[in-house]
Motif scaffolding. Structure first.
Motif, PDB file in Angstrom:
ATOM      1  N   GLY A   1     -72.519 -53.644  45.189  1.00 20.94           N
ATOM      2  CA  GLY A   1     -72.554 -52.190  45.316  1.00 20.94           C
ATOM      3  C   GLY A   1     -71.945 -51.707  46.616  1.00 20.94           C
ATOM      4  N   GLU A   2     -72.064 -50.414  46.851  1.00 19.83           N
ATOM      5  CA  GLU A   2     -71.537 -49.834  48.078  1.00 19.83           C
ATOM      6  C   GLU A   2     -72.315 -48.586  48.471  1.00 19.83           C
ATOM      7  OE1 GLU A   2     -67.459 -48.965  47.332  1.00 19.83           O
ATOM      8  OE2 GLU A   2     -67.864 -47.293  45.966  1.00 19.83           O
ATOM      9  N   PHE A   3     -72.360 -48.322  49.784  1.00 23.26           N
ATOM     10  CA  PHE A   3     -72.956 -47.118  50.333  1.00 23.26           C
ATOM     11  C   PHE A   3     -71.854 -46.243  50.918  1.00 23.26           C
ATOM     12  CE2 PHE A   3     -76.696 -49.878  50.460  1.00 23.26           C
ATOM     13  CZ  PHE A   3     -77.714 -49.006  50.095  1.00 23.26           C
ATOM     14  N   GLN A   4     -72.055 -44.930  50.869  1.00 23.15           N
ATOM     15  CA  GLN A   4     -71.134 -44.011  51.527  1.00 23.15           C
ATOM     16  C   GLN A   4     -71.920 -42.851  52.129  1.00 23.15           C
ATOM     17  OE1 GLN A   4     -68.494 -40.891  49.613  1.00 23.15           O
ATOM     18  NE2 GLN A   4     -66.914 -42.367  50.184  1.00 23.15           N
ATOM     19  N   LEU A   5     -71.614 -42.529  53.385  1.00 22.66           N
ATOM     20  CA  LEU A   5     -72.202 -41.379  54.083  1.00 22.66           C
ATOM     21  C   LEU A   5     -71.074 -40.403  54.363  1.00 22.66           C
ATOM     22  CD1 LEU A   5     -74.719 -40.131  55.423  1.00 22.66           C
ATOM     23  CD2 LEU A   5     -74.018 -41.270  57.545  1.00 22.66           C
ATOM     24  N   LEU A   6     -71.227 -39.156  53.884  1.00 20.14           N
ATOM     25  CA  LEU A   6     -70.164 -38.163  53.975  1.00 20.14           C
ATOM     26  C   LEU A   6     -70.685 -36.897  54.634  1.00 20.14           C
ATOM     27  CD1 LEU A   6     -67.211 -37.372  53.075  1.00 20.14           C
ATOM     28  CD2 LEU A   6     -68.280 -36.367  51.048  1.00 20.14           C
ATOM     29  N   GLY A   7     -69.944 -36.406  55.631  1.00 18.62           N
ATOM     30  CA  GLY A   7     -70.260 -35.123  56.248  1.00 18.62           C
ATOM     31  C   GLY A   7     -69.189 -34.107  55.916  1.00 18.62           C
ATOM     32  N   ASP A   8     -69.592 -32.885  55.525  1.00 24.01           N
ATOM     33  CA  ASP A   8     -68.660 -31.854  55.080  1.00 24.01           C
ATOM     34  C   ASP A   8     -68.954 -30.542  55.809  1.00 24.01           C
ATOM     35  OD1 ASP A   8     -66.734 -30.972  52.610  1.00 24.01           O
ATOM     36  OD2 ASP A   8     -68.179 -29.400  53.069  1.00 24.01           O
ATOM     37  N   TYR A   9     -67.900 -29.924  56.338  1.00 24.24           N
ATOM     38  CA  TYR A   9     -68.016 -28.621  56.998  1.00 24.24           C
ATOM     39  C   TYR A   9     -67.179 -27.607  56.230  1.00 24.24           C
ATOM     40  CZ  TYR A   9     -67.075 -24.880  60.361  1.00 24.24           C
ATOM     41  OH  TYR A   9     -66.937 -23.661  60.977  1.00 24.24           O
ATOM     42  N   LEU A  10     -67.795 -26.478  55.878  1.00 26.84           N
ATOM     43  CA  LEU A  10     -67.105 -25.436  55.125  1.00 26.84           C
ATOM     44  C   LEU A  10     -67.335 -24.094  55.795  1.00 26.84           C
ATOM     45  CD1 LEU A  10     -65.604 -24.317  52.612  1.00 26.84           C
ATOM     46  CD2 LEU A  10     -67.839 -24.203  51.474  1.00 26.84           C
ATOM     47  N   LYS A  11     -66.243 -23.391  56.107  1.00 28.19           N
ATOM     48  CA  LYS A  11     -66.329 -22.041  56.652  1.00 28.19           C
ATOM     49  C   LYS A  11     -65.572 -21.089  55.752  1.00 28.19           C
ATOM     50  CE  LYS A  11     -65.517 -19.178  60.740  1.00 28.19           C
ATOM     51  NZ  LYS A  11     -65.005 -19.115  62.137  1.00 28.19           N
ATOM     52  N   VAL A  12     -66.270 -20.094  55.222  1.00 29.56           N
ATOM     53  CA  VAL A  12     -65.680 -19.051  54.391  1.00 29.56           C
ATOM     54  C   VAL A  12     -66.018 -17.719  55.037  1.00 29.56           C
ATOM     55  CG1 VAL A  12     -65.575 -17.995  52.108  1.00 29.56           C
ATOM     56  CG2 VAL A  12     -65.933 -20.463  52.321  1.00 29.56           C
ATOM     57  N   SER A  13     -65.003 -17.033  55.564  1.00 27.40           N
ATOM     58  CA  SER A  13     -65.214 -15.811  56.325  1.00 27.40           C
ATOM     59  C   SER A  13     -66.140 -16.124  57.501  1.00 27.40           C
ATOM     60  CB  SER A  13     -65.784 -14.719  55.421  1.00 27.40           C
ATOM     61  OG  SER A  13     -65.835 -13.488  56.096  1.00 27.40           O
ATOM     62  N   ASP A  14     -67.281 -15.446  57.600  1.00 32.21           N
ATOM     63  CA  ASP A  14     -68.217 -15.691  58.698  1.00 32.21           C
ATOM     64  C   ASP A  14     -69.351 -16.627  58.305  1.00 32.21           C
ATOM     65  OD1 ASP A  14     -66.812 -14.003  60.407  1.00 32.21           O
ATOM     66  OD2 ASP A  14     -67.882 -12.223  59.683  1.00 32.21           O
ATOM     67  N   SER A  15     -69.285 -17.168  57.109  1.00 29.44           N
ATOM     68  CA  SER A  15     -70.333 -18.074  56.635  1.00 29.44           C
ATOM     69  C   SER A  15     -69.928 -19.523  56.869  1.00 29.44           C
ATOM     70  CB  SER A  15     -70.587 -17.844  55.136  1.00 29.44           C
ATOM     71  OG  SER A  15     -71.572 -18.734  54.651  1.00 29.44           O
ATOM     72  N   GLU A  16     -70.811 -20.308  57.468  1.00 30.85           N
ATOM     73  CA  GLU A  16     -70.550 -21.707  57.751  1.00 30.85           C
ATOM     74  C   GLU A  16     -71.630 -22.580  57.102  1.00 30.85           C
ATOM     75  OE1 GLU A  16     -68.890 -22.566  61.916  1.00 30.85           O
ATOM     76  OE2 GLU A  16     -70.103 -20.759  62.196  1.00 30.85           O
ATOM     77  N   LYS A  17     -71.178 -23.652  56.463  1.00 30.91           N
ATOM     78  CA  LYS A  17     -72.095 -24.543  55.768  1.00 30.91           C
ATOM     79  C   LYS A  17     -71.786 -25.983  56.143  1.00 30.91           C
ATOM     80  CE  LYS A  17     -73.590 -26.027  51.154  1.00 30.91           C
ATOM     81  NZ  LYS A  17     -73.276 -25.997  49.717  1.00 30.91           N
ATOM     82  N   ILE A  18     -72.807 -26.737  56.494  1.00 30.21           N
ATOM     83  CA  ILE A  18     -72.678 -28.158  56.796  1.00 30.21           C
ATOM     84  C   ILE A  18     -73.509 -28.943  55.782  1.00 30.21           C
ATOM     85  CG2 ILE A  18     -73.157 -29.976  58.471  1.00 30.21           C
ATOM     86  CD1 ILE A  18     -72.685 -27.959  60.669  1.00 30.21           C
TER      87      ILE A  18
END
Length: 268
Positions: free
Chosen positions: A236-253
């Motif tokens: 098997g395998e493990f994966q750790l993913l970090g994602d940053y999203l900015k839409v207008s003034d909204s930011e999501k991590i």
């Protein structure tokens, strides 16, 4: 979990170059994936998360089918949807053709208000050489009040058996998606760890980038970046993913952890 044509081509092309004829003829093992994620909206007190379960089965070395279920939430709003997918390819690595189809269907609850979630995907990939391929994909969105079609053109290049890059351009042609995105991604398959890095920039409807239950925003400038690290073991395998999203003034991590189990001994 999305099985993108880009990701499928990145993996298959990188694996094909050093493979022997015996390995190409053998079916790879089936894959059972379980993932969980947590999200934070930096400009508000809203938090979210979710989980997913998916399964891929190789009918032949050139054909696979799969399905899965995803659940995501933001505060008191939630979305659950199922998915079906299939891919078929033929030809040698230097001229390989691949066809991909996906369907996503579900329902969300925005604090008592129900909404539909439907996405259909068709894609093709054509290898022009053993290292270079072209992908064409189209996505039809029907998510709450968002609808439209988003074609995407991608180019993939295998620099070495361990390092693969992809660039793509997508622009909506119907509905109210209002999306035009340029994306790039790089994958490194190491002896000990696998690394990926990428992002996109342009104008987009939030529903195109990631499900955001209860969040309805008009198309606006967006920036997305992600980085991931994985480790492959025998079973098997493990994966750790970090994602940053900015839409207008909204930011999501968002941080996602995925474990994929290899089922069966085929392809070993």
């Amino acid at each position: 979990m999305r099985l993108s044509l880009t990701a499928l081509c990145l993996t298959s092309m990188a694996a094909a170059i050093p493979a022997t004829a015996a390995e190409i003829d053998a079916r790879p093992p089936d894959k059972l994936s379980v993932s969980g994620n947590v999200s934070n909206f930096r400009n508000s007190d809203a938090d979210g998360g979710g989980g997913a379960l998916s399964y891929l089965h190789y009918l032949t070395p050139n054909a696979l089918v799969g399905g899965g279920v995803d659940h995501t939430f933001v505060e008191d709003t939630e979305l659950t949807y199922g998915s079906l997918r299939g891919a078929w390819g033929r030809g040698e690595p230097s001229s390989r053709f691949t066809f991909l189809a996906e369907a996503y269907y579900g329902e969300g609850d925005d604090v008592g208000r129900k909404f539909d979630y439907r996405v259909g995907v068709l894609g093709i990939s054509q290898a022009l050489t053993s290292k270079f391929s072209v992908q064409l994909e189209t996505r039809q969105f029907e998510i709450d009040t968002t609808d439209g079609n988003l074609p995407e053109l991608g180019l993939t290049y295998v620099w070495t058996p361990r390092f693969v890059t992809n660039v793509s351009y997508a622009k909506s042609v119907s509905g109210n998606l209002g999306t035009e995105l340029t994306s790039a991604r790089a994958d490194y398959y190491g002896k000990r760890v696998n690394l990926l890095l990428g992002g996109s920039t342009g104008t987009a409807n939030p529903a195109v980038l990631v499900p955001l239950p209860g969040v309805v925003l008009p198309p606006t400038h967006s920036t997305q970046g992600f980085v991931g690290i994985g480790r492959t073991f025998k079973r098997g395998e493990f994966q750790l993913l970090g994602d940053y999203l900015k839409v207008s003034d909204s930011e999501k991590i968002t941080v996602t952890l995925t474990f994929t189990a290899f089922l069966g001994s085929r392809g070993r």
